[in-house]
Write a protein that holds these residues in place. Structure first.
Motif, PDB file in Angstrom:
ATOM      1  N   LEU A  72      85.395 123.404 -26.485  1.00 45.71           N
ATOM      2  CA  LEU A  72      86.788 123.074 -26.786  1.00 45.71           C
ATOM      3  C   LEU A  72      86.903 121.712 -27.459  1.00 45.71           C
ATOM      4  CD1 LEU A  72      88.457 124.262 -23.450  1.00 45.71           C
ATOM      5  CD2 LEU A  72      88.739 125.313 -25.702  1.00 45.71           C
ATOM      6  N   GLU A  73      86.181 120.733 -26.932  1.00 46.93           N
ATOM      7  CA  GLU A  73      86.231 119.390 -27.498  1.00 46.93           C
ATOM      8  C   GLU A  73      85.649 119.359 -28.915  1.00 46.93           C
ATOM      9  OE1 GLU A  73      84.216 116.893 -24.741  1.00 46.93           O
ATOM     10  OE2 GLU A  73      85.800 116.984 -23.232  1.00 46.93           O
ATOM     11  N   THR A  74      84.592 120.139 -29.127  1.00 48.60           N
ATOM     12  CA  THR A  74      83.995 120.191 -30.455  1.00 48.60           C
ATOM     13  C   THR A  74      84.963 120.802 -31.459  1.00 48.60           C
ATOM     14  OG1 THR A  74      81.777 120.399 -29.499  1.00 48.60           O
ATOM     15  CG2 THR A  74      82.036 121.028 -31.805  1.00 48.60           C
ATOM     16  N   ALA A  75      85.644 121.877 -31.070  1.00 47.04           N
ATOM     17  CA  ALA A  75      86.628 122.503 -31.964  1.00 47.04           C
ATOM     18  C   ALA A  75      87.741 121.520 -32.309  1.00 47.04           C
ATOM     19  CB  ALA A  75      87.203 123.759 -31.312  1.00 47.04           C
ATOM     20  N   MET A  78      86.360 118.926 -34.758  1.00 45.57           N
ATOM     21  CA  MET A  78      86.106 119.486 -36.080  1.00 45.57           C
ATOM     22  C   MET A  78      87.379 119.568 -36.910  1.00 45.57           C
ATOM     23  SD  MET A  78      82.876 120.120 -36.603  1.00 45.57           S
ATOM     24  CE  MET A  78      83.007 121.227 -38.002  1.00 45.57           C
ATOM     25  N   LYS A  79      88.527 119.704 -36.257  1.00 43.67           N
ATOM     26  CA  LYS A  79      89.793 119.812 -36.992  1.00 43.67           C
ATOM     27  C   LYS A  79      90.081 118.576 -37.822  1.00 43.67           C
ATOM     28  CE  LYS A  79      92.360 120.858 -33.412  1.00 43.67           C
ATOM     29  NZ  LYS A  79      93.567 121.201 -32.629  1.00 43.67           N
ATOM     30  N   SER A  80      89.626 117.433 -37.351  1.00 38.46           N
ATOM     31  CA  SER A  80      89.909 116.181 -38.059  1.00 38.46           C
ATOM     32  C   SER A  80      88.703 115.655 -38.834  1.00 38.46           C
ATOM     33  CB  SER A  80      90.374 115.109 -37.060  1.00 38.46           C
ATOM     34  OG  SER A  80      89.373 114.862 -36.085  1.00 38.46           O
ATOM     35  N   LEU A  81      87.666 116.483 -38.938  1.00 40.84           N
ATOM     36  CA  LEU A  81      86.444 116.025 -39.599  1.00 40.84           C
ATOM     37  C   LEU A  81      86.654 115.878 -41.097  1.00 40.84           C
ATOM     38  CD1 LEU A  81      83.402 115.402 -39.138  1.00 40.84           C
ATOM     39  CD2 LEU A  81      82.959 117.786 -39.719  1.00 40.84           C
ATOM     40  N   GLN A  82      86.229 114.761 -41.633  1.00 42.18           N
ATOM     41  CA  GLN A  82      86.302 114.497 -43.062  1.00 42.18           C
ATOM     42  C   GLN A  82      84.901 114.166 -43.571  1.00 42.18           C
ATOM     43  OE1 GLN A  82      89.080 114.479 -45.069  1.00 42.18           O
ATOM     44  NE2 GLN A  82      90.441 115.116 -43.395  1.00 42.18           N
ATOM     45  N   LEU A  83      84.514 114.749 -44.691  1.00 40.75           N
ATOM     46  CA  LEU A  83      83.240 114.405 -45.306  1.00 40.75           C
ATOM     47  C   LEU A  83      83.439 113.181 -46.182  1.00 40.75           C
ATOM     48  CD1 LEU A  83      81.753 117.850 -46.359  1.00 40.75           C
ATOM     49  CD2 LEU A  83      81.260 116.499 -44.328  1.00 40.75           C
ATOM     50  N   ASN A  84      82.646 112.157 -45.940  1.00 40.45           N
ATOM     51  CA  ASN A  84      82.781 110.932 -46.710  1.00 40.45           C
ATOM     52  C   ASN A  84      82.434 111.116 -48.184  1.00 40.45           C
ATOM     53  OD1 ASN A  84      83.672 109.223 -44.615  1.00 40.45           O
ATOM     54  ND2 ASN A  84      81.580 109.050 -43.844  1.00 40.45           N
ATOM     55  N   SER A  85      81.787 112.218 -48.504  1.00 39.16           N
ATOM     56  CA  SER A  85      81.464 112.498 -49.901  1.00 39.16           C
ATOM     57  C   SER A  85      82.703 112.917 -50.680  1.00 39.16           C
ATOM     58  CB  SER A  85      80.424 113.611 -49.983  1.00 39.16           C
ATOM     59  OG  SER A  85      80.970 114.805 -49.464  1.00 39.16           O
ATOM     60  N   GLY A  86      83.777 113.282 -49.952  1.00 42.52           N
ATOM     61  CA  GLY A  86      84.981 113.762 -50.612  1.00 42.52           C
ATOM     62  C   GLY A  86      84.988 115.259 -50.843  1.00 42.52           C
ATOM     63  N   ARG A  87      83.898 115.934 -50.508  1.00 40.43           N
ATOM     64  CA  ARG A  87      83.837 117.383 -50.696  1.00 40.43           C
ATOM     65  C   ARG A  87      84.668 118.089 -49.632  1.00 40.43           C
ATOM     66  NH1 ARG A  87      78.728 115.768 -52.621  1.00 40.43           N
ATOM     67  NH2 ARG A  87      78.205 116.753 -54.610  1.00 40.43           N
ATOM     68  N   THR A  88      85.077 119.311 -49.943  1.00 45.23           N
ATOM     69  CA  THR A  88      85.884 120.099 -49.020  1.00 45.23           C
ATOM     70  C   THR A  88      84.976 120.826 -48.029  1.00 45.23           C
ATOM     71  OG1 THR A  88      87.569 120.451 -50.704  1.00 45.23           O
ATOM     72  CG2 THR A  88      87.567 121.968 -48.839  1.00 45.23           C
ATOM     73  N   LEU A  89      85.341 120.784 -46.755  1.00 46.36           N
ATOM     74  CA  LEU A  89      84.569 121.462 -45.719  1.00 46.36           C
ATOM     75  C   LEU A  89      85.376 122.616 -45.147  1.00 46.36           C
ATOM     76  CD1 LEU A  89      82.158 121.657 -43.764  1.00 46.36           C
ATOM     77  CD2 LEU A  89      83.383 120.076 -42.255  1.00 46.36           C
ATOM     78  N   GLY A 113      91.139 130.680 -36.908  1.00 45.88           N
ATOM     79  CA  GLY A 113      91.493 129.273 -36.780  1.00 45.88           C
ATOM     80  C   GLY A 113      91.105 128.711 -35.437  1.00 45.88           C
ATOM     81  N   PRO A 114      91.038 127.378 -35.315  1.00 45.58           N
ATOM     82  CA  PRO A 114      90.558 126.748 -34.081  1.00 45.58           C
ATOM     83  C   PRO A 114      91.424 126.997 -32.854  1.00 45.58           C
ATOM     84  CG  PRO A 114      91.387 125.109 -35.639  1.00 45.58           C
ATOM     85  CD  PRO A 114      91.295 126.389 -36.377  1.00 45.58           C
ATOM     86  N   GLU A 115      92.743 127.064 -33.027  1.00 45.13           N
ATOM     87  CA  GLU A 115      93.602 127.248 -31.858  1.00 45.13           C
ATOM     88  C   GLU A 115      93.428 128.627 -31.256  1.00 45.13           C
ATOM     89  OE1 GLU A 115      95.127 124.809 -30.373  1.00 45.13           O
ATOM     90  OE2 GLU A 115      94.312 123.515 -31.943  1.00 45.13           O
TER      91      GLU A 115
END
Length: 253
Positions: A72-75, A78-89, A113-115
């Motif tokens: 649950l915590e990982t999900a 992951m919702k707010s994870l941003q790649l510093n490269s600017g690529r879409t995840l 979806g995560p929810e």
């Protein structure tokens, strides 16, 4: 520290070869302990994570709920994870739990979806029979082969303390086959039992290499935020060099 660029580069962990192909970077890595991995980093990245929950006698009492809480915590993270490269995840998750049998609780095709994914975790009940980890791994491989996205980064998070039933089939052969299919393994110990010498060695062998970046324990503080999630986020590169001086302005009369 984790290497730069993005999730795929991190999963490959210091690849030996990098070749530029138009707008793509192709990486390959050879290791004496694993087959060659080849991923192609395009402008967008697809990540698929499958959790293998230990629901056997090894996970009785508190441990089963602790695994579910980790998922649950990982999900959430992951919702707010941003790649510093600017690529879409783009990402999705699946979940299996194992004991003497394996239950595929959520497949990749079930992903909405995560929810929605999280809402199905609480009802999952504890099995409590023998520990047959190999069956979980073979079912995982079949799931990826039937539902995995071509070209995606395929990740398995295996919860285990390294103690299996004496009749459990060859776990290393099953893991080697999964890795040959391009699946990257994290091993997640549940208790301090996983840190006993023989068990710790087993978890390192099951994990992808180098083991120092793919072996964790639920008893470690802030495992999700400060350790595990960092494996999916690139480190920001250094600041670029100063540019050339601008042209001198015209003299005002």
């Amino acid at each position: 520290m984790f290497s730069n660029i993005s999730i795929i580069a991190l999963l490959l962990l210091k690849p030996k070869i990098a070749v530029r192909v138009k707008d793509r970077m192709r990486f390959s890595m050879k290791s004496p302990h694993s087959p060659t991995y080849l991923f192609i980093l395009d402008k967008d990245c697809i990540l698929e994570i499958a959790f293998l929950l230990d629901s056997s006698e090894s996970a009785k009492d508190y441990n089963h709920e602790q695994q579910k809480r980790f998922v649950l915590e990982t999900a959430d993270r992951m919702k707010s994870l941003q790649l510093n490269s600017g690529r879409t995840l783009s990402w999705r998750m699946a979940l299996l739990q194992y004991s003497s049998t394996v239950f595929v609780e959520q497949t990749f095709h079930d992903w909405k979806g995560p929810e929605t994914f999280k809402s199905h975790i609480a009802p999952i009940t504890y099995i409590g029979h023998g520990t047959y980890t190999t069956y979980a791994i073979t079912n995982l491989t079949q799931l990826y082969m039937s539902e995995g996205t071509p070209g995606s980064v395929k990740v398995a998070v295996l919860f285990t303390d390294g103690v299996d039933h004496p009749r459990n089939p060859d776990i290393f052969a099953a893991t080697a086959d999964a890795k040959h299919q391009g699946i990257v393994f994290f091993t997640m110990g549940m208790t301090r039992v996983a840190e006993e010498v023989s068990n710790a060695a087993k978890l390192r062998l099951l994990a992808s290499v180098p083991a120092s970046r793919f072996v964790f324990n639920l008893q470690e503080k802030e495992t999700v935020e400060k350790n595990f999630i960092l494996c999916f986020q690139g480190k920001k590169g250094r600041t670029g060099d100063d540019g050339a001086p601008g042209l001198k302005g015209a003299k005002v009369k």
